[in-house]
Scaffold this active site. Structure first.
Site, PDB file in Angstrom:
ATOM      1  N   ASP A 194       0.879  -1.168   0.000  1.00  0.00           N
ATOM      2  CA  ASP A 194       0.000   0.000   0.000  1.00  0.00           C
ATOM      3  C   ASP A 194       0.921   1.223   0.000  1.00  0.00           C
ATOM      4  O   ASP A 194       1.538   1.522   1.023  1.00  0.00           O
ATOM      5  CB  ASP A 194      -0.902  -0.020   1.245  1.00  0.00           C
ATOM      6  N   SER A 243      -8.050   1.977  -4.255  1.00  0.00           N
ATOM      7  CA  SER A 243      -8.915   1.768  -3.081  1.00  0.00           C
ATOM      8  C   SER A 243     -10.081   2.743  -3.057  1.00  0.00           C
ATOM      9  O   SER A 243     -11.163   2.409  -2.582  1.00  0.00           O
ATOM     10  CB  SER A 243      -8.086   1.898  -1.805  1.00  0.00           C
ATOM     11  N   THR A 303      -9.025   2.701   7.805  1.00  0.00           N
ATOM     12  CA  THR A 303      -9.798   1.992   6.783  1.00  0.00           C
ATOM     13  C   THR A 303      -8.919   1.524   5.619  1.00  0.00           C
ATOM     14  O   THR A 303      -9.140   0.444   5.073  1.00  0.00           O
ATOM     15  CB  THR A 303     -10.926   2.874   6.230  1.00  0.00           C
ATOM     16  N   GLY A 304      -7.922   2.338   5.250  1.00  0.00           N
ATOM     17  CA  GLY A 304      -7.020   1.933   4.170  1.00  0.00           C
ATOM     18  C   GLY A 304      -6.245   0.685   4.568  1.00  0.00           C
ATOM     19  O   GLY A 304      -6.046  -0.229   3.757  1.00  0.00           O
ATOM     20  N   ASP A 305      -5.820   0.646   5.822  1.00  0.00           N
ATOM     21  CA  ASP A 305      -5.042  -0.488   6.328  1.00  0.00           C
ATOM     22  C   ASP A 305      -5.913  -1.745   6.451  1.00  0.00           C
ATOM     23  O   ASP A 305      -5.472  -2.859   6.144  1.00  0.00           O
ATOM     24  CB  ASP A 305      -4.433  -0.137   7.690  1.00  0.00           C
ATOM     25  N   THR A 319      -2.360  -1.221  -3.558  1.00  0.00           N
ATOM     26  CA  THR A 319      -3.660  -0.644  -3.200  1.00  0.00           C
ATOM     27  C   THR A 319      -3.578   0.873  -2.998  1.00  0.00           C
ATOM     28  O   THR A 319      -3.916   1.388  -1.933  1.00  0.00           O
ATOM     29  CB  THR A 319      -4.198  -1.289  -1.897  1.00  0.00           C
ATOM     30  N   ASP A 348      -3.533  11.918   0.165  1.00  0.00           N
ATOM     31  CA  ASP A 348      -4.936  11.809  -0.191  1.00  0.00           C
ATOM     32  C   ASP A 348      -5.456  13.196  -0.586  1.00  0.00           C
ATOM     33  O   ASP A 348      -4.913  14.201  -0.121  1.00  0.00           O
ATOM     34  CB  ASP A 348      -5.725  11.286   1.023  1.00  0.00           C
TER      35      ASP A 348
HETATM   36  P1  ATP Z   1      -4.436   4.728   1.725  1.00  0.00           P
HETATM   37  O1  ATP Z   1      -4.460   5.988   2.521  1.00  0.00           O
HETATM   38  O2  ATP Z   1      -4.275   3.551   2.624  1.00  0.00           O
HETATM   39  O3  ATP Z   1      -3.486   4.726   0.629  1.00  0.00           O
HETATM   40  P2  ATP Z   1      -7.188   5.335   0.926  1.00  0.00           P
HETATM   41  O4  ATP Z   1      -6.992   6.788   1.046  1.00  0.00           O
HETATM   42  O5  ATP Z   1      -7.946   4.903  -0.258  1.00  0.00           O
HETATM   43  O6  ATP Z   1      -5.857   4.482   0.979  1.00  0.00           O
HETATM   44  P3  ATP Z   1      -9.382   5.173   2.626  1.00  0.00           P
HETATM   45  O7  ATP Z   1      -9.730   6.561   2.214  1.00  0.00           O
HETATM   46  O8  ATP Z   1      -9.329   4.826   4.038  1.00  0.00           O
HETATM   47  O9  ATP Z   1      -7.962   4.762   2.139  1.00  0.00           O
HETATM   48  O10 ATP Z   1     -10.381   4.209   1.834  1.00  0.00           O
HETATM   49  C1  ATP Z   1     -10.315   2.812   1.864  1.00  0.00           C
HETATM   50  C2  ATP Z   1     -11.719   2.242   1.804  1.00  0.00           C
HETATM   51  O11 ATP Z   1     -12.387   2.580   3.017  1.00  0.00           O
HETATM   52  C3  ATP Z   1     -12.603   2.773   0.696  1.00  0.00           C
HETATM   53  O12 ATP Z   1     -12.554   1.963  -0.436  1.00  0.00           O
HETATM   54  C4  ATP Z   1     -13.986   2.701   1.327  1.00  0.00           C
HETATM   55  O13 ATP Z   1     -14.528   1.417   1.124  1.00  0.00           O
HETATM   56  C5  ATP Z   1     -13.748   2.839   2.794  1.00  0.00           C
HETATM   57  N1  ATP Z   1     -14.089   4.177   3.306  1.00  0.00           N
HETATM   58  C6  ATP Z   1     -13.229   5.079   3.834  1.00  0.00           C
HETATM   59  N2  ATP Z   1     -13.880   6.181   4.245  1.00  0.00           N
HETATM   60  C7  ATP Z   1     -15.192   5.974   3.959  1.00  0.00           C
HETATM   61  C8  ATP Z   1     -16.393   6.752   4.130  1.00  0.00           C
HETATM   62  N3  ATP Z   1     -16.377   7.966   4.672  1.00  0.00           N
HETATM   63  N4  ATP Z   1     -17.559   6.208   3.724  1.00  0.00           N
HETATM   64  C9  ATP Z   1     -17.606   4.982   3.167  1.00  0.00           C
HETATM   65  N5  ATP Z   1     -16.527   4.217   2.973  1.00  0.00           N
HETATM   66  C10 ATP Z   1     -15.331   4.686   3.371  1.00  0.00           C
HETATM   67  N1  PLP Z   2      -0.660   4.783  11.045  1.00  0.00           N
HETATM   68  C1  PLP Z   2      -0.732   5.829  11.885  1.00  0.00           C
HETATM   69  C2  PLP Z   2       0.222   5.930  13.036  1.00  0.00           C
HETATM   70  C3  PLP Z   2      -1.691   6.811  11.681  1.00  0.00           C
HETATM   71  O1  PLP Z   2      -1.724   7.857  12.511  1.00  0.00           O
HETATM   72  C4  PLP Z   2      -2.589   6.686  10.587  1.00  0.00           C
HETATM   73  C5  PLP Z   2      -3.575   7.711  10.330  1.00  0.00           C
HETATM   74  O2  PLP Z   2      -3.719   8.666  11.082  1.00  0.00           O
HETATM   75  C6  PLP Z   2      -2.495   5.574   9.759  1.00  0.00           C
HETATM   76  C7  PLP Z   2      -1.493   4.650  10.013  1.00  0.00           C
HETATM   77  C8  PLP Z   2      -3.312   5.352   8.508  1.00  0.00           C
HETATM   78  O3  PLP Z   2      -4.651   5.141   8.556  1.00  0.00           O
HETATM   79  P1  PLP Z   2      -5.512   4.851   7.212  1.00  0.00           P
HETATM   80  O4  PLP Z   2      -5.665   3.368   7.101  1.00  0.00           O
HETATM   81  O5  PLP Z   2      -6.798   5.549   7.439  1.00  0.00           O
HETATM   82  O6  PLP Z   2      -4.784   5.389   5.992  1.00  0.00           O
HETATM   83 MG    MG Z   3      -8.623   8.133   1.421  1.00  0.00          MG
HETATM   84 MG    MG Z   4      -4.022   4.747   4.589  1.00  0.00          MG
END
Ligand code: ATP
Ligand code: PLP
Ligand code: MG
Ligand code: MG
Length: 300
Positions: A113, A182, A221-223, A144, A118
């Site tokens: 990832d 993602s 959520t990303g993790d 991802t 963002d």
């Molecule tokens: P990363 O930061 O890890 O590179 P990212 O920015 O895509 O990835 P998130 O924004 O956390 O990570 O999104 C990952 C998934 O979490 C999305 O595909 C979605 O399914 C879900 N998600 C995150 N936030 C929301 C929200 N506010 N409403 C609905 N789903 C959400």
């Molecule tokens: N790891 C740490 C220590 C963080 O503080 C954060 C976000 O604040 C994350 C990871 C990443 O979280 P996400 O999965 O939402 O990208």
């Molecule tokens: Mg995001």
């Molecule tokens: Mg993340």
């Protein structure tokens, strides 16, 4: 009995709450994966609170942990999962370790990832971009990134579906078999769109899935998403549409439970904020074991 898949997960640890390894290890365990964690930071809480205390693991400390595994022959993994990395020196060391682990097990599946930012903003040092692009991504099997991270990696702005598909193809050309975006904001207002592309011997499959956006800023959520994808791509033998639908079905289950909890607490007078929005992960064990079939991916 069959041996369980063995995941090395290099991610953040927080004492309280759920990001990094705290949001990845539990779902992987529930789905039958053994997880070996390297905690890249040891923080009291995630940085979205604005204040936190703790320690960041440096490159030398990572190399030491890896060498300890090596000398005891404990470095045989089926999967490697990496998430947020905050410094160039640490990411360079991760790169050295990926090479070593792939030498040890040529079949190692590396899920990267490439967390950089963002919504048009980078939140890691700029130097990380070229290390991901030129070193880590070429060794990754599954990536991802979100929309912004894809734009950074390809140097191309994504304004429509065709751009997204073209960018995923560029990432395949860089050596990645499975590319999953993602989240992106290409769909109607109030929806997030995920894309996935998998490159086979003679054809590429592209899938899309729209998710209703909930009106909260979640963390972790990303993790959670990258961990679920690793699990479902393995369990399904590489079925990308199933892996996307199951992962996002479970994730929506977690987020609905989390929203309902936060809203209930606010009604009872608790202050709205990151503490109320910590993922209700343990409470969502059933949604992880049996992903709600909320979504179906569309073949493009
Ligand atoms: P990363 O930061 O890890 O590179 P990212 O920015 O895509 O990835 P998130 O924004 O956390 O990570 O999104 C990952 C998934 O979490 C999305 O595909 C979605 O399914 C879900 N998600 C995150 N936030 C929301 C929200 N506010 N409403 C609905 N789903 C959400
Ligand atoms: N790891 C740490 C220590 C963080 O503080 C954060 C976000 O604040 C994350 C990871 C990443 O979280 P996400 O999965 O939402 O990208
Ligand atoms: Mg995001
Ligand atoms: Mg993340």
């Amino acid at each position: 009995s069959e041996s369980s898949p063995q995941v090395l997960s290099i991610q953040s640890h927080v004492v309280a709450g759920y990001v990094g390894n705290k949001s990845a290890v539990f779902p992987l365990n529930v789905l039958g994966f053994e997880v070996h964690s390297i905690n890249s930071v040891e923080f009291s809480n995630h940085t979205g609170y604005g204040k936190w205390k703790g320690h960041v693991l440096n490159a030398k400390e990572l190399a030491e942990l890896m060498s300890g595994l090596q000398i005891n022959d404990l470095d045989n993994f089926s999967h490697l999962l990496t998430g947020y990395v905050g410094s160039a020196s640490f990411l360079e060391q991760v790169y050295e370790n990926v090479k070593q682990l792939k030498e040890k097990n040529p079949k190692l599946v590396y899920v990267c990832d490439p967390v950089m930012g963002d919504n048009g903003q980078m939140y890691v040092p700029k130097e990380l971009l070229e290390i991901y692009r030129d070193k880590l991504i070429p060794l990754a099997d599954i990536i991802t990134p979100n929309q912004f991270e894809v734009e950074l990696l390809t140097g191309k702005t994504i304004t429509n579906e065709a751009d997204a598909i073209e960018c995923m193809e560029m990432l395949h050309q860089m050596g990645v078999k499975v590319v999953i975006i993602s989240s992106s904001v290409l769909g109607p207002n109030g929806t997030l769109t995920a894309f996935g592309s998998t490159k086979g011997a003679d054809s590429t499959e592209v899938w899309k899935l729209d998710i209703p956006r909930l009106p909260h800023l979640f963390t972790g959520t990303g993790d959670l998403f990258s961990a679920l994808l690793l699990a479902w791509l393995h369990i399904s033998g590489g079925n990308l549409s199933l892996a996307m639908a199951n992962s996002l079905g479970s994730l929506q289950g977690v987020l609905h439970r989390t929203s309902a909890y936060a809203e209930e607490q606010v009604k009872q007078g608790k202050p709205y904020g990151p503490k109320l929005l910590e993922l209700r992960l343990i409470q969502s064990k059933e949604d992880i074991e049996k992903p709600p079939q909320t979504f179906k991916a569309i073949r493009l």
